[in-house]
Design a protein around this motif. Structure first.
Motif, mmCIF file in Angstrom:
data_model
loop_
_atom_site.group_PDB
_atom_site.id
_atom_site.type_symbol
_atom_site.label_atom_id
_atom_site.label_comp_id
_atom_site.label_asym_id
_atom_site.label_seq_id
_atom_site.Cartn_x
_atom_site.Cartn_y
_atom_site.Cartn_z
ATOM 1 N N LEU A 41 6.304 -3.305 -1.062
ATOM 2 C CA LEU A 41 5.426 -2.270 -0.797
ATOM 3 C C LEU A 41 5.984 -1.068 0.279
ATOM 4 C CD1 LEU A 41 2.692 -0.964 -1.613
ATOM 5 C CD2 LEU A 41 1.619 -2.230 0.303
ATOM 6 N N SER A 42 5.911 -0.065 -0.195
ATOM 7 C CA SER A 42 5.984 1.145 0.814
ATOM 8 C C SER A 42 4.607 2.039 0.420
ATOM 9 C CB SER A 42 7.369 2.009 0.463
ATOM 10 O OG SER A 42 8.629 1.203 0.678
ATOM 11 N N LEU A 72 3.817 2.622 -3.373
ATOM 12 C CA LEU A 72 4.842 2.557 -4.234
ATOM 13 C C LEU A 72 5.404 1.072 -3.986
ATOM 14 C CD1 LEU A 72 6.830 3.487 -6.269
ATOM 15 C CD2 LEU A 72 8.339 4.160 -4.310
ATOM 16 N N SER A 73 5.167 0.051 -4.886
ATOM 17 C CA SER A 73 5.694 -1.232 -4.879
ATOM 18 C C SER A 73 6.795 -1.147 -5.953
ATOM 19 C CB SER A 73 4.668 -2.175 -5.428
ATOM 20 O OG SER A 73 5.002 -3.613 -5.071
ATOM 21 N N ILE A 133 7.972 -0.512 -11.136
ATOM 22 C CA ILE A 133 7.605 0.099 -10.039
ATOM 23 C C ILE A 133 6.165 0.213 -10.370
ATOM 24 C CG2 ILE A 133 9.396 1.135 -9.318
ATOM 25 C CD1 ILE A 133 8.636 3.839 -10.467
ATOM 26 N N ILE A 134 5.223 0.038 -9.433
ATOM 27 C CA ILE A 134 3.807 0.276 -9.178
ATOM 28 C C ILE A 134 3.365 1.549 -8.538
ATOM 29 C CG2 ILE A 134 1.509 -0.912 -9.171
ATOM 30 C CD1 ILE A 134 3.045 -3.609 -9.240
ATOM 31 N N ILE A 135 2.905 2.565 -8.867
ATOM 32 C CA ILE A 135 2.494 3.543 -8.086
ATOM 33 C C ILE A 135 1.012 3.531 -8.070
ATOM 34 C CG2 ILE A 135 2.465 6.104 -7.812
ATOM 35 C CD1 ILE A 135 5.442 5.792 -9.330
ATOM 36 N N GLY A 136 0.457 3.812 -7.023
ATOM 37 C CA GLY A 136 -1.103 3.897 -6.886
ATOM 38 C C GLY A 136 -1.533 4.729 -5.817
#
Length: 113
Positions: free
Chosen positions: A88-89, A100-101, A107-110
């Motif tokens: 995770l960043s 951003l994971s 990738i997971i953006i939230g």
């Protein structure tokens, strides 16, 4: 003669750097949903909810993270990484935080809530 070779090497280095940057820029688009955070164009949206979006993207890795070109585009669009914990960043720009994971092939953006 020596200065001519040095000058040519510097010009070539600058040209290659500019070419790399513009090549990388064309592979990402800014997402209005995530306050103009860059998202890879060839990433396929798999799942979306009110907090985040999950994209299938073959260039992502849980060990190596995201490619250098993606990091470069994120930074040049004004986002600054404030936290990194494992995969995770958290990036911040103008008081807005984005998670951003990077997992294997996704990738997971939230939005940071």
């Amino acid at each position: 003669m020596k200065y001519k070779k040095l000058f040519l090497a510097i010009v070539l280095f600058i040209f290659l750097g500019i070419s790399y940057y513009f090549g990388a820029t064309s592979k990402y688009e800014l997402s209005e949903e995530f306050s103009d955070f860059p998202v890879p164009i060839n990433a396929k949206l798999v799942q979306k909810n009110e907090y985040n979006s999950i994209y299938e993207w073959s260039k992502s890795s849980d060990v190596n993270g995201i490619p250098f070109s993606y990091s470069l585009i994120i930074r040049t669009n004004g986002w600054k990484r404030v936290v990194r914990e494992g995969t995770l960043s958290i990036y911040e720009k103008s008081g807005v935080q984005i998670n951003l994971s990077s997992q294997r092939d996704e990738i997971i953006i939230g939005n940071k809530k």
